[in-house]
Design a protein around this motif. Sequence first.
Motif, mmCIF file in Angstrom:
data_model
loop_
_atom_site.group_PDB
_atom_site.id
_atom_site.type_symbol
_atom_site.label_atom_id
_atom_site.label_comp_id
_atom_site.label_asym_id
_atom_site.label_seq_id
_atom_site.Cartn_x
_atom_site.Cartn_y
_atom_site.Cartn_z
ATOM 1 N N ILE A 7 18.626 38.836 -47.564
ATOM 2 C CA ILE A 7 18.185 37.442 -47.610
ATOM 3 C C ILE A 7 18.610 36.721 -46.339
ATOM 4 N N VAL A 8 19.868 36.902 -45.952
ATOM 5 C CA VAL A 8 20.370 36.249 -44.738
ATOM 6 C C VAL A 8 19.579 36.732 -43.518
ATOM 7 N N SER A 9 19.335 38.029 -43.438
ATOM 8 C CA SER A 9 18.572 38.572 -42.306
ATOM 9 C C SER A 9 17.150 38.047 -42.290
ATOM 10 N N SER A 31 14.632 33.525 -59.990
ATOM 11 C CA SER A 31 16.073 33.535 -59.701
ATOM 12 C C SER A 31 16.347 33.981 -58.265
ATOM 13 N N LEU A 32 15.474 34.813 -57.702
ATOM 14 C CA LEU A 32 15.602 35.168 -56.288
ATOM 15 C C LEU A 32 15.435 33.925 -55.412
ATOM 16 N N PHE A 33 14.412 33.144 -55.700
ATOM 17 C CA PHE A 33 14.167 31.949 -54.887
ATOM 18 C C PHE A 33 15.302 30.934 -55.045
ATOM 19 N N ALA A 34 15.862 30.831 -56.250
ATOM 20 C CA ALA A 34 16.988 29.916 -56.460
ATOM 21 C C ALA A 34 18.201 30.363 -55.657
ATOM 22 N N ILE A 50 7.118 34.601 -49.108
ATOM 23 C CA ILE A 50 7.096 35.530 -50.238
ATOM 24 C C ILE A 50 6.139 35.033 -51.316
ATOM 25 N N GLN A 51 6.187 33.738 -51.600
ATOM 26 C CA GLN A 51 5.299 33.177 -52.631
ATOM 27 C C GLN A 51 3.831 33.359 -52.274
ATOM 28 N N ALA A 52 3.500 33.241 -50.995
ATOM 29 C CA ALA A 52 2.110 33.428 -50.572
ATOM 30 C C ALA A 52 1.666 34.874 -50.788
ATOM 31 N N ARG A 53 2.542 35.824 -50.505
ATOM 32 C CA ARG A 53 2.200 37.221 -50.709
ATOM 33 C C ARG A 53 2.048 37.529 -52.202
ATOM 34 N N LEU A 54 2.924 36.964 -53.024
ATOM 35 C CA LEU A 54 2.802 37.161 -54.468
ATOM 36 C C LEU A 54 1.509 36.554 -55.002
ATOM 37 N N ALA A 55 1.162 35.389 -54.481
ATOM 38 C CA ALA A 55 -0.074 34.734 -54.930
ATOM 39 C C ALA A 55 -1.292 35.590 -54.613
ATOM 40 N N ALA A 56 -1.264 36.263 -53.471
ATOM 41 C CA ALA A 56 -2.389 37.132 -53.098
ATOM 42 C C ALA A 56 -2.521 38.293 -54.072
ATOM 43 N N VAL A 57 -1.378 38.861 -54.491
ATOM 44 C CA VAL A 57 -1.415 39.949 -55.472
ATOM 45 C C VAL A 57 -1.879 39.411 -56.825
ATOM 46 N N ASP A 58 -1.340 38.258 -57.233
ATOM 47 C CA ASP A 58 -1.754 37.659 -58.505
ATOM 48 C C ASP A 58 -3.273 37.525 -58.576
ATOM 49 N N SER A 74 14.839 48.482 -56.816
ATOM 50 C CA SER A 74 16.013 48.224 -57.662
ATOM 51 C C SER A 74 17.053 47.323 -57.029
ATOM 52 N N ARG A 75 16.811 46.863 -55.800
ATOM 53 C CA ARG A 75 17.747 45.936 -55.157
ATOM 54 C C ARG A 75 17.039 44.613 -54.934
ATOM 55 N N PRO A 76 17.249 43.647 -55.812
ATOM 56 C CA PRO A 76 16.549 42.360 -55.668
ATOM 57 C C PRO A 76 16.824 41.719 -54.311
ATOM 58 N N GLY A 77 15.757 41.290 -53.662
ATOM 59 C CA GLY A 77 15.890 40.685 -52.339
ATOM 60 C C GLY A 77 14.522 40.336 -51.791
ATOM 61 N N PRO A 78 14.464 39.928 -50.545
ATOM 62 C CA PRO A 78 13.178 39.505 -49.973
ATOM 63 C C PRO A 78 12.162 40.625 -49.853
ATOM 64 N N ARG A 79 12.599 41.885 -49.903
ATOM 65 C CA ARG A 79 11.637 42.990 -49.825
ATOM 66 C C ARG A 79 11.056 43.370 -51.184
ATOM 67 N N SER A 80 11.494 42.702 -52.244
ATOM 68 C CA SER A 80 10.934 42.989 -53.570
ATOM 69 C C SER A 80 9.435 42.746 -53.605
#
Length: 288
Positions: A38-40, A119-122, A144-152, A256-262
């Motif tokens: 996340i920091v990176s 919870s990731l975004f929080a 990240i939200q934009a990429r998720l929206a495209a999949v949705d 299995s490691r929650p983060g920005p690459r999820s």
Amino acid sequence: MAPAAWAGPVILDDLGQRVELATPARRVVPLYSGLGEIVSAMGLGDRLVARTNVDNWPAEALARPAIGTHMRPNMELMLGLKPDLVLQLAGRDAALQSVEAVRNHGIPVAVFVIDDFASLFAAMERIGILLGAKDAARQETARIQARLAAVDKAVEGVQRPAVFFEVRYPNLLAAGKDSMVSEIIRRAGGENVVAQGKKLVRLSEEVLVGLNPEVYLVQQGPMNPAPPHPSGRSHFRTLAAVRSGRVLMVDEALYSRPGPRSVQAVEELASFLHPDRFPKPSSNKDSK
């Protein structure tokens, strides 16, 4: 006279602890790889002064000193790096014991619970506050939200196959409903066939055969270092997923490691589950 308001960054972490810093953190130790990612991802990797033994993304993480594992960090090594903030993911008791040990040395620790994208975004928002980088956190969240929206949009209205996620084999361990993996499966247009409301669920092979998933995912990584392909396991050959060839070997670090690459895991899995919704670019070269 009323006490002066705290001037530095302040948050409440997911254990309800108030984390106060005099100034934005400059020397950060992430005790969980996804928190360092996340920091990176915010463009602040130069503030990370250590890594755990399994951290390998981004590539420059490997140049940082390794201080042990998520649950059992080497306290002497960590203290020698003089961190002004430690980040930890809540989970097993051993992980929280390390938190208390760090706090006993006067180092601020923020603990997060991440089991879905909300919870990731929080967590990202609060890490941004602690690093004095609220805008960077918002920008990464928006990406990240934009990429998720495209999949949705792509998987809207699909028939959702029943998916099993293997965490470990043998001594079969599966991802349960309360895991980031289950969230990834759902956002990718699938349904976790394991209904138990836990992050990790122990199952017998007989129960797995009864579940008969349509898609079988096998993670590869430290928790499952050399899993044989399910088609080579005698009890697994009757599974619908194995019979149809819908088996995917996946990277533990992504799933299995929650983060920005999820979000990358969501995109990869969605294209596997619903290839008709994600056509591959044509490889034909333009004729001249």
